[in-house]
Structure formats: C-alpha cells, structure tokens
Design a protein around this motif. Structure first.
Motif, PDB file in Angstrom:
ATOM      1  N   MET A   1      38.095  -3.220 -15.103  1.00  0.00           N
ATOM      2  CA  MET A   1      38.252  -2.412 -16.419  1.00  0.00           C
ATOM      3  C   MET A   1      39.074  -2.808 -17.562  1.00  0.00           C
ATOM      4  O   MET A   1      40.034  -3.432 -16.829  1.00  0.00           O
ATOM      5  CB  MET A   1      38.158  -0.231 -15.989  1.00  0.00           C
ATOM      6  N   SER A   2      38.462  -2.686 -18.733  1.00  0.00           N
ATOM      7  CA  SER A   2      39.164  -3.117 -19.264  1.00  0.00           C
ATOM      8  C   SER A   2      40.454  -2.042 -20.339  1.00  0.00           C
ATOM      9  O   SER A   2      40.177  -1.022 -19.836  1.00  0.00           O
ATOM     10  CB  SER A   2      38.810  -4.081 -20.376  1.00  0.00           C
ATOM     11  N   TYR A   3      41.658  -3.262 -20.178  1.00  0.00           N
ATOM     12  CA  TYR A   3      42.742  -2.147 -20.857  1.00  0.00           C
ATOM     13  C   TYR A   3      42.376  -1.138 -22.106  1.00  0.00           C
ATOM     14  O   TYR A   3      42.240   0.161 -22.547  1.00  0.00           O
ATOM     15  CB  TYR A   3      43.823  -2.724 -21.448  1.00  0.00           C
ATOM     16  N   ALA A  42      51.739   3.474  -5.253  1.00  0.00           N
ATOM     17  CA  ALA A  42      51.692   3.224  -6.417  1.00  0.00           C
ATOM     18  C   ALA A  42      51.605   1.703  -6.396  1.00  0.00           C
ATOM     19  O   ALA A  42      50.553   1.268  -7.830  1.00  0.00           O
ATOM     20  CB  ALA A  42      53.346   3.206  -7.092  1.00  0.00           C
ATOM     21  N   GLU A  43      51.462   1.136  -5.962  1.00  0.00           N
ATOM     22  CA  GLU A  43      51.268  -0.525  -5.559  1.00  0.00           C
ATOM     23  C   GLU A  43      49.584  -0.853  -5.790  1.00  0.00           C
ATOM     24  O   GLU A  43      48.691  -1.218  -6.262  1.00  0.00           O
ATOM     25  CB  GLU A  43      51.734  -1.618  -4.868  1.00  0.00           C
ATOM     26  N   HIS A  44      48.756   0.174  -4.676  1.00  0.00           N
ATOM     27  CA  HIS A  44      47.462   0.440  -5.026  1.00  0.00           C
ATOM     28  C   HIS A  44      46.668   0.902  -6.248  1.00  0.00           C
ATOM     29  O   HIS A  44      45.752   0.280  -6.557  1.00  0.00           O
ATOM     30  CB  HIS A  44      46.902   1.017  -3.957  1.00  0.00           C
ATOM     31  N   LEU A  45      47.653   1.430  -6.898  1.00  0.00           N
ATOM     32  CA  LEU A  45      47.234   2.195  -7.418  1.00  0.00           C
ATOM     33  C   LEU A  45      47.231   1.007  -8.869  1.00  0.00           C
ATOM     34  O   LEU A  45      46.357   1.013  -9.909  1.00  0.00           O
ATOM     35  CB  LEU A  45      47.785   2.760  -8.727  1.00  0.00           C
ATOM     36  N   VAL A  46      48.091   0.278  -8.591  1.00  0.00           N
ATOM     37  CA  VAL A  46      48.382  -1.078 -10.088  1.00  0.00           C
ATOM     38  C   VAL A  46      47.305  -2.222 -10.315  1.00  0.00           C
ATOM     39  O   VAL A  46      46.637  -2.302 -10.804  1.00  0.00           O
ATOM     40  CB  VAL A  46      50.087  -1.595 -10.126  1.00  0.00           C
ATOM     41  N   LEU A  96      45.249  11.540 -16.623  1.00  0.00           N
ATOM     42  CA  LEU A  96      44.817  10.937 -14.830  1.00  0.00           C
ATOM     43  C   LEU A  96      43.589  11.557 -14.732  1.00  0.00           C
ATOM     44  O   LEU A  96      42.863  10.721 -13.727  1.00  0.00           O
ATOM     45  CB  LEU A  96      45.421  12.439 -14.482  1.00  0.00           C
ATOM     46  N   THR A  97      43.023  12.294 -16.023  1.00  0.00           N
ATOM     47  CA  THR A  97      40.861  11.791 -16.325  1.00  0.00           C
ATOM     48  C   THR A  97      40.442  10.889 -15.466  1.00  0.00           C
ATOM     49  O   THR A  97      39.703  10.366 -15.027  1.00  0.00           O
ATOM     50  CB  THR A  97      40.460  12.957 -16.913  1.00  0.00           C
ATOM     51  N   THR A  98      41.360  10.350 -17.066  1.00  0.00           N
ATOM     52  CA  THR A  98      40.569   8.209 -17.048  1.00  0.00           C
ATOM     53  C   THR A  98      41.029   7.645 -16.257  1.00  0.00           C
ATOM     54  O   THR A  98      40.048   7.052 -15.629  1.00  0.00           O
ATOM     55  CB  THR A  98      41.636   8.087 -17.606  1.00  0.00           C
ATOM     56  N   VAL A  99      42.142   7.854 -15.330  1.00  0.00           N
ATOM     57  CA  VAL A  99      42.712   7.202 -14.193  1.00  0.00           C
ATOM     58  C   VAL A  99      41.184   7.479 -12.898  1.00  0.00           C
ATOM     59  O   VAL A  99      40.777   6.989 -12.552  1.00  0.00           O
ATOM     60  CB  VAL A  99      43.977   7.319 -13.521  1.00  0.00           C
ATOM     61  N   ALA A 100      41.081   9.188 -12.734  1.00  0.00           N
ATOM     62  CA  ALA A 100      40.329   9.413 -11.307  1.00  0.00           C
ATOM     63  C   ALA A 100      38.903   8.609 -12.029  1.00  0.00           C
ATOM     64  O   ALA A 100      37.605   7.881 -11.088  1.00  0.00           O
ATOM     65  CB  ALA A 100      39.902  10.588 -11.657  1.00  0.00           C
ATOM     66  N   ASP A 101      38.464   8.681 -13.324  1.00  0.00           N
ATOM     67  CA  ASP A 101      36.980   7.656 -13.207  1.00  0.00           C
ATOM     68  C   ASP A 101      36.974   6.617 -13.094  1.00  0.00           C
ATOM     69  O   ASP A 101      35.979   6.075 -13.428  1.00  0.00           O
ATOM     70  CB  ASP A 101      36.757   8.475 -14.997  1.00  0.00           C
ATOM     71  N   ARG A 102      37.957   5.601 -12.692  1.00  0.00           N
ATOM     72  CA  ARG A 102      37.857   4.207 -12.638  1.00  0.00           C
ATOM     73  C   ARG A 102      38.835   3.791 -11.865  1.00  0.00           C
ATOM     74  O   ARG A 102      38.761   2.635 -11.473  1.00  0.00           O
ATOM     75  CB  ARG A 102      39.054   3.766 -14.230  1.00  0.00           C
ATOM     76  N   THR A 104      38.575   3.895  -7.346  1.00  0.00           N
ATOM     77  CA  THR A 104      37.350   4.250  -6.015  1.00  0.00           C
ATOM     78  C   THR A 104      38.454   5.502  -5.681  1.00  0.00           C
ATOM     79  O   THR A 104      39.333   5.860  -5.617  1.00  0.00           O
ATOM     80  CB  THR A 104      38.214   3.011  -5.520  1.00  0.00           C
ATOM     81  N   GLY A 105      36.638   6.459  -5.664  1.00  0.00           N
ATOM     82  CA  GLY A 105      37.067   7.935  -4.194  1.00  0.00           C
ATOM     83  C   GLY A 105      38.322   7.516  -3.345  1.00  0.00           C
ATOM     84  O   GLY A 105      38.643   8.548  -3.490  1.00  0.00           O
ATOM     85  N   GLY A 106      38.144   6.004  -2.744  1.00  0.00           N
ATOM     86  CA  GLY A 106      39.307   6.312  -1.301  1.00  0.00           C
ATOM     87  C   GLY A 106      40.602   6.445  -2.394  1.00  0.00           C
ATOM     88  O   GLY A 106      41.832   6.484  -1.310  1.00  0.00           O
ATOM     89  N   GLN A 107      40.835   5.346  -3.256  1.00  0.00           N
ATOM     90  CA  GLN A 107      42.527   5.190  -3.709  1.00  0.00           C
ATOM     91  C   GLN A 107      42.369   7.193  -4.423  1.00  0.00           C
ATOM     92  O   GLN A 107      43.822   7.193  -4.418  1.00  0.00           O
ATOM     93  CB  GLN A 107      42.316   4.676  -4.933  1.00  0.00           C
ATOM     94  N   LEU A 108      41.637   7.093  -4.775  1.00  0.00           N
ATOM     95  CA  LEU A 108      41.579   8.816  -5.521  1.00  0.00           C
ATOM     96  C   LEU A 108      42.112   9.736  -4.116  1.00  0.00           C
ATOM     97  O   LEU A 108      43.307  10.332  -4.482  1.00  0.00           O
ATOM     98  CB  LEU A 108      41.031   9.562  -6.687  1.00  0.00           C
ATOM     99  N   ASN A 109      41.799   9.670  -3.240  1.00  0.00           N
ATOM    100  CA  ASN A 109      41.472  10.753  -2.560  1.00  0.00           C
ATOM    101  C   ASN A 109      43.141   9.929  -1.600  1.00  0.00           C
ATOM    102  O   ASN A 109      43.960  10.855  -1.539  1.00  0.00           O
ATOM    103  CB  ASN A 109      40.554  10.682  -0.618  1.00  0.00           C
TER     104      ASN A 109
END
Length: 130
Positions: A1-3, A42-46, A96-102, A104-109
C-alpha cells in the motif's frame, strides 16, 4: 500500500482538510499506540505500513512499554494532536480503521490480542453521536 493511499483513506474517514492534517494525525496516533504494543508487535506493524509511517511507530516504541486503557490512550492522542478527547477518538478511529483495512487479519488479531477489549471499537469505522 502506498503512503498516499493510506493518507487518502485517513483523510476521507477523518474528514480532514488536507493531506498534511491526515499525516499529522496518523503519526500522532501511531506514536501513541506504539508503546502500548510489545516490541515484536510494533515491528510487525511497521512491516505492513508504508515506510513513511515506520518512524512514527519506532519513535513511540522507544518509550518504555506501558499498559494503559482506551481513555488514557485517547487522552494521549488528544495531547499529541492538540484536540479534545472526543475529537481524539474520531482521529484515532480514522487512523486505526485505515490500519485495520491495510494489514493482514493475523496481524490485526495479534495487535488486538495485546490490547484491552475497549480498543477494538477504534479499529472500526468512526462515528460521532450527538
């Protein structure tokens, strides 16, 4: 996803005046969220966010990890953005909605499993009630 795509979605959800406001709010929210996550979270999110937002998470991650609830999270977002608490909730939800949309489901969980249940609502579409 682009910035640009990330900021466009935040801007639309948060109804911000311009790209710069969406960027400032995004960095503030992610910076406040980072110390709430374990280091590996945090690193997985980054890894799943645009590179330009990595610094905001890493700066927040440098702070000592803390456990705080949603109210404290929103108080800190409000302080970081200069907003009122209700506006901070709107801001946090837009980002955070944008983060959740972008991510993976595993990372969100994984993120949600590290946070108290009250945070989950912030990862949905923002709504203001009268």
């Amino acid at each position: 996803m682009s910035y640009d795509a990330f900021l466009k979605e935040v801007r639309e959800l948060g109804e911000y005046a311009d790209r710069e406001e969406a960027d400032q709010v995004s960095r503030a929210v992610l910076g406040v969220l980072a110390p709430r996550l374990p280091a590996n979270g945090a690193e997985h999110l980054v890894a799943q966010l645009p590179d330009e937002l990595g610094d905001a998470v890493r700066q927040g991650e440098l702070l000592d990890a803390e456990s705080f609830g949603v109210e404290e999270f929103l108080t800190r977002v409000a302080a970081a953005t200069g907003a009122r608490p209700r506006t901070a909730e709107w801001d946090a939800s837009a980002v955070l909605t944008t983060v959740a949309d972008r991510i993976t489901g595993g990372q969100l969980n994984h993120i949600l499993s590290q946070l108290p249940s009250g945070y989950a609502v912030l990862f949905g579409k923002p709504e203001l009630s009268d």
